[in-house]
Design a protein around this motif. Sequence first.
Motif, PDB file in Angstrom:
ATOM      1  N   VAL A 312     -15.160 -15.999 -27.051  1.00 29.91           N
ATOM      2  CA  VAL A 312     -15.095 -16.120 -27.581  1.00 29.91           C
ATOM      3  C   VAL A 312     -15.745 -17.284 -28.435  1.00 29.91           C
ATOM      4  O   VAL A 312     -16.609 -16.675 -29.321  1.00 29.91           O
ATOM      5  CB  VAL A 312     -13.670 -16.354 -29.087  1.00 29.91           C
ATOM      6  N   LEU A 313     -15.501 -17.995 -27.516  1.00 29.04           N
ATOM      7  CA  LEU A 313     -16.559 -19.130 -27.748  1.00 29.04           C
ATOM      8  C   LEU A 313     -18.393 -18.626 -26.715  1.00 29.04           C
ATOM      9  O   LEU A 313     -18.727 -20.399 -26.884  1.00 29.04           O
ATOM     10  CB  LEU A 313     -16.411 -20.337 -27.382  1.00 29.04           C
ATOM     11  N   TRP A 367      -5.160 -24.819 -35.339  1.00 35.35           N
ATOM     12  CA  TRP A 367      -6.786 -24.649 -36.291  1.00 35.35           C
ATOM     13  C   TRP A 367      -8.288 -24.151 -35.345  1.00 35.35           C
ATOM     14  O   TRP A 367      -9.224 -24.401 -35.447  1.00 35.35           O
ATOM     15  CB  TRP A 367      -6.838 -26.440 -35.672  1.00 35.35           C
ATOM     16  N   LEU A 368      -8.056 -23.344 -34.319  1.00 37.28           N
ATOM     17  CA  LEU A 368      -8.943 -22.812 -33.474  1.00 37.28           C
ATOM     18  C   LEU A 368      -9.751 -21.988 -34.695  1.00 37.28           C
ATOM     19  O   LEU A 368      -8.800 -20.807 -35.365  1.00 37.28           O
ATOM     20  CB  LEU A 368      -8.098 -22.049 -32.449  1.00 37.28           C
ATOM     21  N   ASP A 369     -11.446 -21.390 -34.101  1.00 35.30           N
ATOM     22  CA  ASP A 369     -11.534 -20.528 -35.196  1.00 35.30           C
ATOM     23  C   ASP A 369     -12.495 -19.946 -34.279  1.00 35.30           C
ATOM     24  O   ASP A 369     -12.724 -19.998 -32.487  1.00 35.30           O
ATOM     25  CB  ASP A 369     -11.970 -21.129 -35.985  1.00 35.30           C
ATOM     26  N   ALA A 370     -12.889 -18.762 -34.247  1.00 32.44           N
ATOM     27  CA  ALA A 370     -14.255 -18.357 -33.445  1.00 32.44           C
ATOM     28  C   ALA A 370     -15.438 -18.924 -32.704  1.00 32.44           C
ATOM     29  O   ALA A 370     -16.077 -18.662 -32.632  1.00 32.44           O
ATOM     30  CB  ALA A 370     -14.069 -16.762 -34.302  1.00 32.44           C
ATOM     31  N   ALA A 481     -13.786  -7.965 -33.106  1.00 31.12           N
ATOM     32  CA  ALA A 481     -12.390  -8.416 -32.319  1.00 31.12           C
ATOM     33  C   ALA A 481     -12.802 -10.281 -32.026  1.00 31.12           C
ATOM     34  O   ALA A 481     -11.852 -10.431 -31.368  1.00 31.12           O
ATOM     35  CB  ALA A 481     -14.019  -8.017 -30.303  1.00 31.12           C
ATOM     36  N   GLN A 482     -13.787 -11.185 -32.268  1.00 27.35           N
ATOM     37  CA  GLN A 482     -13.006 -12.234 -32.108  1.00 27.35           C
ATOM     38  C   GLN A 482     -12.392 -12.903 -33.123  1.00 27.35           C
ATOM     39  O   GLN A 482     -11.583 -13.547 -32.744  1.00 27.35           O
ATOM     40  CB  GLN A 482     -14.640 -13.511 -31.885  1.00 27.35           C
ATOM     41  N   HIS A 483     -12.766 -12.911 -34.306  1.00 24.74           N
ATOM     42  CA  HIS A 483     -11.787 -13.630 -35.538  1.00 24.74           C
ATOM     43  C   HIS A 483     -10.846 -12.810 -35.493  1.00 24.74           C
ATOM     44  O   HIS A 483      -9.221 -13.169 -35.342  1.00 24.74           O
ATOM     45  CB  HIS A 483     -11.997 -12.577 -36.230  1.00 24.74           C
ATOM     46  N   VAL A 489      -3.746 -15.821 -31.990  1.00 23.97           N
ATOM     47  CA  VAL A 489      -3.880 -16.617 -30.854  1.00 23.97           C
ATOM     48  C   VAL A 489      -2.671 -17.643 -31.970  1.00 23.97           C
ATOM     49  O   VAL A 489      -2.418 -18.356 -31.739  1.00 23.97           O
ATOM     50  CB  VAL A 489      -5.001 -17.484 -30.749  1.00 23.97           C
ATOM     51  N   HIS A 490      -3.628 -17.385 -33.270  1.00 23.64           N
ATOM     52  CA  HIS A 490      -2.774 -18.483 -34.485  1.00 23.64           C
ATOM     53  C   HIS A 490      -1.072 -17.245 -34.568  1.00 23.64           C
ATOM     54  O   HIS A 490      -0.070 -18.980 -34.492  1.00 23.64           O
ATOM     55  CB  HIS A 490      -3.251 -17.922 -35.179  1.00 23.64           C
ATOM     56  N   VAL A 491      -1.193 -16.043 -34.138  1.00 21.81           N
ATOM     57  CA  VAL A 491       0.102 -15.977 -34.326  1.00 21.81           C
ATOM     58  C   VAL A 491       1.089 -16.510 -32.950  1.00 21.81           C
ATOM     59  O   VAL A 491       2.553 -16.896 -33.404  1.00 21.81           O
ATOM     60  CB  VAL A 491       0.895 -14.222 -34.338  1.00 21.81           C
TER      61      VAL A 491
END
Length: 527
Positions: A312-313, A367-370, A481-483, A489-491
């Motif tokens: 992702v990153l 708080w993670l994002d793509a 895919a990344q989002h 991951v949030h769930v």
Amino acid sequence: METPTASTRTAHARTAASRAPQRATARDWAGLGVLALALLLISVDATVLDIAVPAISAHLAPSTPQLLWIIDVYSFVLAGLLVTMGVVGDRIGRRKLLLLGAAGFGLASILAAWSVNPGMLIAARALQGVAGATLMPATLGLIRAMFTDPRQRTTAIAVWSAVAGGGAALGPLLGGWLLQHFWWGSVFLINLPVMAALIALGPLLLPESKDPKPGRFDVLSAGLSMLTLVPIVYAVKEIAAHGVAVTPLLIALVGVVAGVLFVRRQRRLADPMLDLRLFARPRFRTAVLTNLLAVFALAGVLFFGSQYLQLVLGRSPLDAGLLLLPGMAASMVTALACAWLVRWWQPGRVLGGALALAAVGAAVFLWLDAGSGVPAFVVGFLLVGAGVGVALTISADLVVGSAPAERAGAAAAVSETAYEAGVALGVAVLGSVVMAVFRHGLDLSAVPEAQMATAGESLGGAVQVAQQLPDRAAALLLHSAQHAFVSGVHVAAIATALILGAAAVIAWRAAKPARRPESSRPAADRS
């Protein structure tokens, strides 16, 4: 009143001395260093594979079920055999079992390194699980035999736990470096020099210890113990990945029936493989449960965290390993701090606080994002690692300290069974939750029909397909895919935080004032 004679006083003194725990010698502490090598074999191997998941996906092209099996078949087999191997070590000698396991682990690592397809790698990982099952109970069992003083034993187990955390921290770094300079199979070959040192030094520094009266070995109990855990964990993985279905429910039922038969048999045997009376102790039950749940969280975070950082990153394997380092280092530091913390607070209180800290860390992953989630990931994983380091140390100390020395291997196997079950369940459940959300949110509208299956199989598959598409279609697929993966991951982070919070409440409520060990009270108090 009769005055004690000199001979009577001497006899009393000898009796008191025989009851008092002996202080560990310099050789014992050096032997602890040898046991640390065995832990490095296991802990490095576990996390180095997490960092190698994208490379394995690219070269062997495993399906999502195969990828999960590559990760967790090791834990399935190991957890299923731990109780049996703990009893075997008590019978034939824990040092002997340790050295045999080290040799077997090295040979299985060679097979894994040169695997040519997913099936071969899965088989090699299963063999590693068989060998690993001999190592973990043997190390804790030997610590129980070598360190009879309660305070020294707590310190030794703190070192044991810290080394496990250090190996887990070293794994991503070594793996990242190796993956940048060599092929993916090299991550397994780092086990070989450690294995060689263990086999060379073990006979010199480790004493042999075993149960002098082990009783009869019950083959049926050994089979039932493995038939209990493996089907249940497999069914949980399948239901989490594909939903409720008849086949996994029937498989789970097999495990439940085997578990009932195992428990009934242990209650009838004069020499049971697993002493169920230990579970009547609230602190023992709490220690085992918190061990499982803490590792559940850590294993799940490592599984999806390495993919998040790399796929992702866009971080390199080495960079991903460096970003995992603060959390693993925090696990080491807090493990060592346990020996000091439990002198001031009750172990249950320390456990509860540590698990609450880990729950906060899991919540930070929301708080993670793509785009730019590195600070949130580092902080969240640092808190999770710190809490898990405390939980593993205290739970292992409570489990091992509650058992008689002659059954140390079997008692240690209970703790390690919870640990490995937690690893398997963490990867299976949390990994499957992430992938289920990922597939639900994936946009395959710009992907040719022939490549849809590959793109929808995993995040690695989507990245691989995107590299073969025109720029606009590739950008659309990667963005989707990344989002979608981050949403998964949030769930998983919410589920992890809730589980750790519940475990913290259980540990806090189960805490009771600890009685001072008889050996630590002044002689005047015991007279």
